[in-house]
Design a protein around this motif. Structure first.
Motif, mmCIF file in Angstrom:
data_model
loop_
_atom_site.group_PDB
_atom_site.id
_atom_site.type_symbol
_atom_site.label_atom_id
_atom_site.label_comp_id
_atom_site.label_asym_id
_atom_site.label_seq_id
_atom_site.Cartn_x
_atom_site.Cartn_y
_atom_site.Cartn_z
ATOM 1 N N LEU A 104 131.124 -2.832 86.810
ATOM 2 C CA LEU A 104 130.997 -3.790 85.702
ATOM 3 C C LEU A 104 132.264 -3.815 84.857
ATOM 4 O O LEU A 104 132.251 -4.228 83.715
ATOM 5 N N GLY A 105 133.361 -3.368 85.433
ATOM 6 C CA GLY A 105 134.644 -3.383 84.741
ATOM 7 C C GLY A 105 135.018 -2.018 84.206
ATOM 8 O O GLY A 105 134.205 -1.101 84.182
ATOM 9 N N PRO A 106 136.267 -1.887 83.763
ATOM 10 C CA PRO A 106 136.751 -0.587 83.303
ATOM 11 C C PRO A 106 136.014 -0.066 82.067
ATOM 12 O O PRO A 106 135.984 1.131 81.811
ATOM 13 N N GLN A 107 135.404 -0.968 81.305
ATOM 14 C CA GLN A 107 134.670 -0.541 80.121
ATOM 15 C C GLN A 107 133.274 -0.012 80.434
ATOM 16 O O GLN A 107 132.555 0.411 79.545
ATOM 17 N N SER A 108 132.886 0.015 81.702
ATOM 18 C CA SER A 108 131.557 0.486 82.113
ATOM 19 C C SER A 108 131.244 1.875 81.575
ATOM 20 O O SER A 108 130.096 2.182 81.278
ATOM 21 N N GLY A 109 132.263 2.698 81.465
ATOM 22 C CA GLY A 109 132.061 4.069 80.993
ATOM 23 C C GLY A 109 131.602 4.169 79.559
ATOM 24 O O GLY A 109 131.107 5.218 79.141
ATOM 25 N N ASN A 110 131.761 3.106 78.781
ATOM 26 C CA ASN A 110 131.309 3.120 77.382
ATOM 27 C C ASN A 110 129.811 2.884 77.250
ATOM 28 O O ASN A 110 129.231 3.142 76.202
ATOM 29 N N VAL A 111 129.166 2.375 78.311
ATOM 30 C CA VAL A 111 127.735 2.061 78.238
ATOM 31 C C VAL A 111 126.943 3.363 78.210
ATOM 32 O O VAL A 111 127.084 4.210 79.088
ATOM 33 N N THR A 112 126.111 3.512 77.190
ATOM 34 C CA THR A 112 125.319 4.733 77.038
ATOM 35 C C THR A 112 123.847 4.525 77.349
ATOM 36 O O THR A 112 123.129 5.495 77.611
ATOM 37 N N ALA A 113 123.367 3.286 77.304
ATOM 38 C CA ALA A 113 121.952 3.020 77.553
ATOM 39 C C ALA A 113 121.796 1.660 78.220
ATOM 40 O O ALA A 113 122.644 0.776 78.075
ATOM 41 N N LEU A 114 120.700 1.535 78.936
ATOM 42 C CA LEU A 114 120.397 0.310 79.654
ATOM 43 C C LEU A 114 118.894 0.056 79.554
ATOM 44 O O LEU A 114 118.091 0.979 79.730
ATOM 45 N N LYS A 115 118.550 -1.184 79.274
ATOM 46 C CA LYS A 115 117.142 -1.604 79.237
ATOM 47 C C LYS A 115 116.965 -2.722 80.246
ATOM 48 O O LYS A 115 117.715 -3.697 80.238
ATOM 49 N N VAL A 116 115.975 -2.577 81.117
ATOM 50 C CA VAL A 116 115.620 -3.626 82.075
ATOM 51 C C VAL A 116 114.231 -4.114 81.723
ATOM 52 O O VAL A 116 113.291 -3.320 81.597
ATOM 53 N N LEU A 117 114.103 -5.424 81.545
ATOM 54 C CA LEU A 117 112.847 -6.043 81.151
ATOM 55 C C LEU A 117 112.476 -7.113 82.174
ATOM 56 O O LEU A 117 113.334 -7.906 82.563
ATOM 57 N N LEU A 118 111.230 -7.091 82.636
ATOM 58 C CA LEU A 118 110.714 -8.113 83.541
ATOM 59 C C LEU A 118 109.605 -8.860 82.824
ATOM 60 O O LEU A 118 108.632 -8.251 82.369
ATOM 61 N N ARG A 119 109.764 -10.179 82.732
ATOM 62 C CA ARG A 119 108.747 -11.034 82.115
ATOM 63 C C ARG A 119 107.915 -11.664 83.230
ATOM 64 O O ARG A 119 108.425 -12.423 84.033
#
Length: 133
Positions: A104-119
């Protein structure tokens, strides 16, 4: 905390095991709107959280193996009830792997959390949220 969300959708077929599921024990279809929300406490030097185009591409990459599929016939789900909640967890794992690999690019390492939502409908949805391990 900053966040960036990308969306897509999938159509699947599946059935559930267990009397608790009533008529959903029979094969049925579902269409899900899928949202992936990436979170980071800071932006990079260009003020980006992740590359939005790559985020959309990786979400689609995570969804392609299950889109327009009967999940009962997919080996990765053998013996599992592919509930909305479980599918959120599954997609979360796929996207965490993409983050770890820097897709997801060089800044990927800054991501600390991820939320996946299915409607599943305007009235019902599920989500899975966890730190990026």
């Amino acid at each position: 905390m900053f966040s960036l969300t990308v969306c897509d959708h999938i159509m699947i077929a599946h059935s559930f095991r267990g009397a608790e599921f009533g008529p959903a024990q029979r094969l049925h279809g579902a269409t899900f709107a899928v949202e992936a929300e990436f979170r980071a406490p800071q932006l990079d030097a260009l003020h980006l959280l992740v590359d939005i185009g790559l985020a959309k591409q990786e979400l689609r990459r995570a969804l392609d193996p299950i889109d327009y599929r009967n999940l009962d016939a997919e080996p990765v789900f053998a013996g599992l009830n592919t509930t909305t909640e479980y599918l959120c967890h599954h997609i979360h794992g796929q996207l965490c792997a993409a983050l770890k690999e820097g897709r997801l690019g060089p800044q990927s390492g800054n991501v600390t959390a991820l939320k996946v939502l299915l409607r599943e409908s305007p009235n019902a949805w599920a989500a899975y949220e966890a730190p990026v391990a």
